[in-house]
Design a protein around this motif. Structure first.
Motif, PDB file in Angstrom:
ATOM      1  N   ALA A 191       0.728   6.777 -13.317  1.00  0.00           N
ATOM      2  CA  ALA A 191       1.064   5.422 -12.882  1.00  0.00           C
ATOM      3  C   ALA A 191      -0.181   4.541 -12.819  1.00  0.00           C
ATOM      4  O   ALA A 191      -0.146   3.370 -13.204  1.00  0.00           O
ATOM      5  N   ALA A 192      -1.281   5.101 -12.346  1.00  0.00           N
ATOM      6  CA  ALA A 192      -2.513   4.315 -12.232  1.00  0.00           C
ATOM      7  C   ALA A 192      -3.015   3.864 -13.595  1.00  0.00           C
ATOM      8  O   ALA A 192      -3.440   2.719 -13.754  1.00  0.00           O
ATOM      9  N   LEU A 193      -2.963   4.755 -14.556  1.00  0.00           N
ATOM     10  CA  LEU A 193      -3.401   4.384 -15.911  1.00  0.00           C
ATOM     11  C   LEU A 193      -2.431   3.404 -16.551  1.00  0.00           C
ATOM     12  O   LEU A 193      -2.858   2.437 -17.187  1.00  0.00           O
ATOM     13  N   GLY A 194      -1.136   3.652 -16.382  1.00  0.00           N
ATOM     14  CA  GLY A 194      -0.129   2.786 -16.990  1.00  0.00           C
ATOM     15  C   GLY A 194      -0.091   1.396 -16.391  1.00  0.00           C
ATOM     16  O   GLY A 194       0.142   0.408 -17.092  1.00  0.00           O
ATOM     17  N   CYS A 195      -0.324   1.302 -15.097  1.00  0.00           N
ATOM     18  CA  CYS A 195      -0.255   0.016 -14.401  1.00  0.00           C
ATOM     19  C   CYS A 195      -1.619  -0.620 -14.186  1.00  0.00           C
ATOM     20  O   CYS A 195      -1.704  -1.725 -13.646  1.00  0.00           O
ATOM     21  N   ARG A 196      -2.665   0.101 -14.555  1.00  0.00           N
ATOM     22  CA  ARG A 196      -4.049  -0.378 -14.375  1.00  0.00           C
ATOM     23  C   ARG A 196      -4.322  -0.786 -12.926  1.00  0.00           C
ATOM     24  O   ARG A 196      -4.805  -1.886 -12.648  1.00  0.00           O
ATOM     25  N   TRP A 197      -3.988   0.138 -12.027  1.00  0.00           N
ATOM     26  CA  TRP A 197      -4.206  -0.114 -10.607  1.00  0.00           C
ATOM     27  C   TRP A 197      -5.687  -0.095 -10.287  1.00  0.00           C
ATOM     28  O   TRP A 197      -6.454   0.658 -10.873  1.00  0.00           O
ATOM     29  N   PRO A 198      -6.087  -0.876  -9.292  1.00  0.00           N
ATOM     30  CA  PRO A 198      -7.488  -0.828  -8.849  1.00  0.00           C
ATOM     31  C   PRO A 198      -7.788   0.517  -8.175  1.00  0.00           C
ATOM     32  O   PRO A 198      -6.893   1.203  -7.689  1.00  0.00           O
ATOM     33  N   ARG A 199      -9.051   0.860  -8.148  1.00  0.00           N
ATOM     34  CA  ARG A 199      -9.467   2.144  -7.558  1.00  0.00           C
ATOM     35  C   ARG A 199      -9.051   2.264  -6.104  1.00  0.00           C
ATOM     36  O   ARG A 199      -8.757   3.356  -5.626  1.00  0.00           O
ATOM     37  N   LYS A 200      -9.040   1.154  -5.392  1.00  0.00           N
ATOM     38  CA  LYS A 200      -8.657   1.182  -3.982  1.00  0.00           C
ATOM     39  C   LYS A 200      -7.218   1.678  -3.818  1.00  0.00           C
ATOM     40  O   LYS A 200      -6.935   2.477  -2.928  1.00  0.00           O
ATOM     41  N   THR A 201      -6.319   1.215  -4.659  1.00  0.00           N
ATOM     42  CA  THR A 201      -4.927   1.650  -4.597  1.00  0.00           C
ATOM     43  C   THR A 201      -4.820   3.141  -4.872  1.00  0.00           C
ATOM     44  O   THR A 201      -4.118   3.870  -4.163  1.00  0.00           O
ATOM     45  N   VAL A 202      -5.524   3.599  -5.889  1.00  0.00           N
ATOM     46  CA  VAL A 202      -5.505   5.027  -6.234  1.00  0.00           C
ATOM     47  C   VAL A 202      -6.081   5.848  -5.081  1.00  0.00           C
ATOM     48  O   VAL A 202      -5.512   6.878  -4.695  1.00  0.00           O
ATOM     49  N   ALA A 203      -7.172   5.374  -4.502  1.00  0.00           N
ATOM     50  CA  ALA A 203      -7.778   6.088  -3.377  1.00  0.00           C
ATOM     51  C   ALA A 203      -6.821   6.163  -2.192  1.00  0.00           C
ATOM     52  O   ALA A 203      -6.703   7.222  -1.554  1.00  0.00           O
ATOM     53  N   LEU A 204      -6.121   5.077  -1.897  1.00  0.00           N
ATOM     54  CA  LEU A 204      -5.154   5.089  -0.800  1.00  0.00           C
ATOM     55  C   LEU A 204      -4.020   6.068  -1.068  1.00  0.00           C
ATOM     56  O   LEU A 204      -3.572   6.774  -0.159  1.00  0.00           O
ATOM     57  N   LEU A 205      -3.562   6.136  -2.300  1.00  0.00           N
ATOM     58  CA  LEU A 205      -2.504   7.084  -2.646  1.00  0.00           C
ATOM     59  C   LEU A 205      -2.984   8.524  -2.514  1.00  0.00           C
ATOM     60  O   LEU A 205      -2.225   9.394  -2.078  1.00  0.00           O
ATOM     61  N   LEU A 206      -4.225   8.771  -2.875  1.00  0.00           N
ATOM     62  CA  LEU A 206      -4.762  10.127  -2.758  1.00  0.00           C
ATOM     63  C   LEU A 206      -4.968  10.517  -1.299  1.00  0.00           C
ATOM     64  O   LEU A 206      -4.665  11.647  -0.906  1.00  0.00           O
ATOM     65  N   VAL A 207      -5.452   9.597  -0.485  1.00  0.00           N
ATOM     66  CA  VAL A 207      -5.606   9.879   0.947  1.00  0.00           C
ATOM     67  C   VAL A 207      -4.235  10.107   1.580  1.00  0.00           C
ATOM     68  O   VAL A 207      -4.058  11.023   2.394  1.00  0.00           O
ATOM     69  N   ALA A 208      -3.260   9.304   1.198  1.00  0.00           N
ATOM     70  CA  ALA A 208      -1.909   9.454   1.753  1.00  0.00           C
ATOM     71  C   ALA A 208      -1.331  10.831   1.467  1.00  0.00           C
ATOM     72  O   ALA A 208      -0.553  11.360   2.261  1.00  0.00           O
TER      73      ALA A 208
END
Length: 103
Positions: free
Chosen positions: A64-81
């Motif tokens: 999803a992060a690659l497909g939607c080009r999410w910022p690193r902060k969003t990816v980091a929040l998802l990983l912490v969650a």
């Protein structure tokens, strides 16, 4: 439900809910069964299911992060969650549902 499977964010939401549920089952049911009732097989079963779902969650976040080009902060929040009990439910409500509805 089938609409969830058609987008990377939808698939991530589905996996996140399953992973979050498996984590709560592991912590809230399997661990007490192991330590209070002497049933270690509960942790083996729930732990294996949770481990598989956790790996699927990581893969779904990456897709999803690659497909939607999410910022690193969003990816980091998802990983912490993913490592917090109830975290995937919070992430679904605050990060994933708005992203899925906007798609």
């Amino acid at each position: 439900m089938s609409r969830l499977l058609h987008t990377p964010v939808g698939r991530l939401r589905l996996v996140a809910l399953a992973e979050g549920t498996s984590f709560l089952v592991l912590l809230g049911i399997a661990m007490p069964l192991k330590y209070l009732a002497g049933r270690p097989e509960a942790v083996r079963i729930a732990g294996m299911a949770h481990g598989i779902l956790f790996l699927l969650y990581l893969a779904a976040v990456a897709q999803a992060a690659l497909g939607c080009r999410w910022p690193r902060k969003t990816v980091a929040l998802l990983l912490v969650a993913s490592v917090l009990p109830g975290g995937p439910f919070y992430a679904d409500a605050r990060l994933l549902r708005p992203a899925d509805e906007g798609a």
